[in-house]
Design an enzyme around this catalytic site. Structure first.
Site, PDB file in Angstrom:
ATOM      1  N   ASP A   1       6.095 -25.706  30.644  1.00 27.60           N
ATOM      2  CA  ASP A   1       6.742 -24.548  30.006  1.00 27.60           C
ATOM      3  C   ASP A   1       6.851 -24.680  28.505  1.00 27.60           C
ATOM      4  OD1 ASP A   1       8.647 -24.669  32.907  1.00 27.60           O
ATOM      5  OD2 ASP A   1       7.292 -23.041  32.384  1.00 27.60           O
TER       6      ASP A   1
ATOM      7  N   HIS B   1      11.350 -33.395  33.502  1.00 26.07           N
ATOM      8  CA  HIS B   1      10.841 -32.937  34.805  1.00 26.07           C
ATOM      9  C   HIS B   1      11.382 -33.865  35.878  1.00 26.07           C
ATOM     10  CE1 HIS B   1       8.025 -31.644  37.930  1.00 26.07           C
ATOM     11  NE2 HIS B   1       7.807 -30.590  37.177  1.00 26.07           N
TER      12      HIS B   1
HETATM   13  C1  SDX Z   1       9.320 -26.359  36.157  1.00 27.65           C
HETATM   14  O1  SDX Z   1       9.753 -29.095  40.227  1.00 27.65           O
HETATM   15  C2  SDX Z   1       8.676 -28.618  39.674  1.00 27.65           C
HETATM   16  O2  SDX Z   1       7.580 -29.014  39.976  1.00 27.65           O
HETATM   17  C3  SDX Z   1       8.918 -27.503  38.678  1.00 27.65           C
HETATM   18  C4  SDX Z   1       7.693 -27.007  37.926  1.00 27.65           C
HETATM   19  C5  SDX Z   1       6.716 -26.306  38.835  1.00 27.65           C
HETATM   20  O3  SDX Z   1       5.540 -26.219  38.456  1.00 27.65           O
HETATM   21  O4  SDX Z   1       7.157 -25.762  39.880  1.00 27.65           O
HETATM   22  O5  SDX Z   1       7.050 -28.092  37.302  1.00 27.65           O
HETATM   23  C6  SDX Z   1       8.070 -25.981  36.855  1.00 27.65           C
HETATM   24  O6  SDX Z   1      10.356 -25.933  36.556  1.00 27.65           O
HETATM   25  C7  SDX Z   1       9.256 -27.318  34.989  1.00 27.65           C
HETATM   26  C8  SDX Z   1      10.672 -27.696  34.449  1.00 27.65           C
HETATM   27  C9  SDX Z   1      11.144 -26.549  33.551  1.00 27.65           C
HETATM   28  N1  SDX Z   1      12.567 -26.767  33.143  1.00 27.65           N
HETATM   29  C10 SDX Z   1      12.883 -27.064  31.884  1.00 27.65           C
HETATM   30  O7  SDX Z   1      12.077 -27.308  30.999  1.00 27.65           O
HETATM   31  C11 SDX Z   1      14.372 -27.043  31.611  1.00 27.65           C
HETATM   32  C12 SDX Z   1      14.769 -28.287  30.800  1.00 27.65           C
HETATM   33  N2  SDX Z   1      14.598 -29.462  31.640  1.00 27.65           N
HETATM   34  C13 SDX Z   1      15.737 -29.897  32.387  1.00 27.65           C
HETATM   35  O8  SDX Z   1      16.699 -28.992  32.702  1.00 27.65           O
HETATM   36  C14 SDX Z   1      15.438 -30.998  33.392  1.00 27.65           C
HETATM   37  O9  SDX Z   1      14.590 -31.882  32.790  1.00 27.65           O
HETATM   38  C15 SDX Z   1      14.875 -30.603  34.732  1.00 27.65           C
HETATM   39  C16 SDX Z   1      15.724 -29.586  35.408  1.00 27.65           C
HETATM   40  C17 SDX Z   1      13.493 -30.077  34.592  1.00 27.65           C
HETATM   41  C18 SDX Z   1      14.836 -31.860  35.598  1.00 27.65           C
HETATM   42  O10 SDX Z   1      16.129 -32.250  35.772  1.00 27.65           O
HETATM   43  P1  SDX Z   1      16.491 -33.498  36.759  1.00 27.65           P
HETATM   44  O11 SDX Z   1      15.309 -34.058  37.402  1.00 27.65           O
HETATM   45  O12 SDX Z   1      17.606 -33.062  37.641  1.00 27.65           O
HETATM   46  O13 SDX Z   1      16.907 -34.589  35.745  1.00 27.65           O
HETATM   47  P2  SDX Z   1      18.351 -34.737  35.217  1.00 27.65           P
HETATM   48  O14 SDX Z   1      18.910 -33.374  34.905  1.00 27.65           O
HETATM   49  O15 SDX Z   1      19.098 -35.606  36.132  1.00 27.65           O
HETATM   50  O16 SDX Z   1      18.045 -35.447  33.836  1.00 27.65           O
HETATM   51  C19 SDX Z   1      17.949 -36.833  33.794  1.00 27.65           C
HETATM   52  C20 SDX Z   1      18.580 -37.184  32.441  1.00 27.65           C
HETATM   53  C21 SDX Z   1      19.975 -36.562  32.272  1.00 27.65           C
HETATM   54  O17 SDX Z   1      20.697 -37.429  31.437  1.00 27.65           O
HETATM   55  P3  SDX Z   1      21.770 -38.436  32.178  1.00 27.65           P
HETATM   56  O18 SDX Z   1      22.747 -37.562  32.948  1.00 27.65           O
HETATM   57  O19 SDX Z   1      20.950 -39.322  33.082  1.00 27.65           O
HETATM   58  O20 SDX Z   1      22.439 -39.151  31.039  1.00 27.65           O
HETATM   59  O21 SDX Z   1      17.784 -36.634  31.389  1.00 27.65           O
HETATM   60  C22 SDX Z   1      18.549 -35.693  30.659  1.00 27.65           C
HETATM   61  C23 SDX Z   1      19.725 -35.298  31.514  1.00 27.65           C
HETATM   62  O22 SDX Z   1      20.839 -34.936  30.700  1.00 27.65           O
HETATM   63  N3  SDX Z   1      17.665 -34.544  30.441  1.00 27.65           N
HETATM   64  C24 SDX Z   1      17.553 -33.880  29.306  1.00 27.65           C
HETATM   65  C25 SDX Z   1      16.580 -32.899  29.546  1.00 27.65           C
HETATM   66  N4  SDX Z   1      16.150 -32.987  30.805  1.00 27.65           N
HETATM   67  C26 SDX Z   1      16.831 -34.002  31.367  1.00 27.65           C
HETATM   68  N5  SDX Z   1      18.173 -34.008  28.111  1.00 27.65           N
HETATM   69  C27 SDX Z   1      17.811 -33.146  27.140  1.00 27.65           C
HETATM   70  N6  SDX Z   1      16.873 -32.160  27.301  1.00 27.65           N
HETATM   71  C28 SDX Z   1      16.231 -32.023  28.483  1.00 27.65           C
HETATM   72  N7  SDX Z   1      15.316 -31.070  28.624  1.00 27.65           N
END
Ligand code: SDX
Length: 429
Positions: A364, A306
């Protein structure tokens, strides 16, 4: 807001900017005059360090895993109240008295029907259309039916449009589901509560009496509460930006639905269940954990991580509890997807990569298993998220419209394209 100042030196020139203090949470540096004073922009793709507005509606502490709506913890709202109580709180800022709650319930209930002509929209969609595509289209079309509540400068029309959106979203969502499964639409019943009415409109058929299971209706109320609002997330920011141009509320909500659909946002509940299906069995979990850690593999654990929560999403814990309640009420003893989800969570939470990146289950992660057990196809999961989040979008839109400092949102950019050059006739290219 109490003030201190922050100093920024640009090209040897020092500039002071006010630091504004909120009631809780991080301070903000007011950089509105930065471009005028220093001729430069800030740069923050994805808005990881940017506050887009001042708001009094929802507060999140990502490190502590805290979520407050108008100061009330989500755990207490989900435990004690129903969804329309949370709607009232988000819209008006206070918990309703008994009389206010009865009046609000009555007003919402008597807006649940949609204009009969709207049913014709559905027949224009292919039977296999994704319900979220139908929602984007039909909700946007509401501005073609409810002209008497599109003047955003009129507080009365704003409130009528707000009530209409909150009241009609379950009806439209149920119609999208019925169209998807080829069954006749079911009208709302005024004697039913919000969630019970929605379950009835989705699962009743003309051939027999449908009795709503009160345990499942309570679970649905709680699922709606958990999804109601969440600060300045992507879809809420979309609604605010669309609303900042003066677009009518129905069009703004349709924009929010479109943004929510993405798998990185509200589409994650559908993607998370599809992921559990793809994993297929507990012994394949390590393979997917490795893929999630592999920088060259776009695969991510859906329902994990998140932007704000670097601790457990408080909603995920309540969602997991609700999931177990629904499964036991339905007598579902061993749900293979739940087994995989719980083992995946256990392994991920002990894995160095997820610990170091502070990746925890989000709302989720367990919602898909719960919604599937309630009888919804995966294609309806984000639709349910949209039904619940409509009140958050509306409350945030209303707060923005009523802010006397409100102006159209218009970000700038860091331009790295071609510098000015002259046109070359095609014969000379
Ligand atoms: C919702 O914003 C909100 O409040 C949203 C929400 C709401 O109520 O409105 O809470 C609802 O959207 C919840 C989130 C649902 N999405 C997912 O579950 C999809 C999977 N999660 C990711 O795609 C990700 O965690 C995000 C999009 C939710 C957040 O991404 P960020 O904040 O942009 O973080 P990032 O992509 O920069 O990740 C940081 C690191 C990265 O690694 P590095 O590049 O630093 O090496 O963490 C890794 C990412 O690769 N990472 C993951 C991961 N999520 C982040 N690695 C593996 N699996 C994951 N799920």
């Amino acid at each position: 807001m109490t003030k201190s100042t922050a100093k920024l030196e640009v090209g040897g020139q020092a500039h002071d900017f006010d630091v504004l203090k909120g009631s809780i949470g991080p301070d903000v540096v007011n950089i509105a005059s930065l471009y005028k004073d220093a001729g430069i922009f800030t740069y923050d793709p994805g808005f990881t360090s940017t506050a887009s507005c001042e708001s009094k509606i929802t507060y999140i502490d990502g490190d502590e895993g805290i979520l407050l709506h108008r100061g009330y913890p989500i755990e207490q709202l989900a435990e004690h109240g129903d969804f329309l109580e949370t709607c009232y709180l988000l819209l008006y800022g206070e918990l309703p008295t008994k009389a206010q709650k009865q009046d609000f319930d009555y007003r919402v209930t008597h807006h649940t029907m949609v204009h009969e002509q709207m049913t014709r929209f559905f027949t224009g969609f292919r039977r296999d259309a994704h319900p979220m595509a139908v929602m984007c289209g039909v909700v946007g079309a509401m501005s073609a039916f409810y002209h008497d509540s599109t003047d955003i400068s009129d507080p009365h029309q704003r409130m009528v449009a707000s009530l209409r959106m909150i009241a009609k979203m379950p009806t439209i969502a149920a119609m999208a589901y019925k169209y998807h499964v080829g069954q006749p639409f079911v009208y709302p019943k005024n004697e039913l509560g919000y969630a019970a009415n929605f379950l009835h409109m989705c699962f009743a058929v003309p051939c027999e009496e449908y009795k709503v299971n009160p345990v499942l209706a309570r679970a649905m109320e709680r699922i709606f509460i958990l999804h109601a609002d969440h600060e300045q997330n992507a879809s809420t920011s979309t609604v605010r930006l669309a609303g900042s141009s003066g677009a009518n509320p129905f069009a703004c909500i349709a924009a929010g639905i479109a943004c929510l659909w993405g798998p990185a946002h509200g589409g994650a509940n559908e993607a998370a269940l599809n992921m559990l299906d793809e994993i297929g069995s507990v012994d394949r979990i390590p393979e997917f954990i490795d893929r999630a850690k592999d920088k060259n593999d776009p695969f991510r654990l859906m329902g994990f991580g998140h932007r704000v929560y670097k601790n457990y999403d408080p909603r995920a814990k309540i969602m997991e509890k609700t999931c177990h309640e629904v499964l036991s009420e339905l007598g579902i003893k061993d749900d293979p997807q739940l087994d995989i989800a719980m083992e995946l969570e256990r392994i991920a939470l002990t894995d160095e990569y997820f610990i170091e990146k502070k990746l925890y289950p989000n709302i989720d992660f367990y919602s898909g298993i719960t919604l599937k057990a309630l009888g919804f196809p995966t294609t309806m999961f984000t639709v349910l998220f949209a039904v619940a989040r409509t009140v958050g979008w509306i409350a945030q839109w209303k707060e923005m419209i009523e802010d006397p400092k409100q102006k159209i949102g218009r970000p700038r950019q860091l331009y790295t394209g071609a510098e000015q050059r002259d046109y070359v006739p095609i014969a000379k290219r």
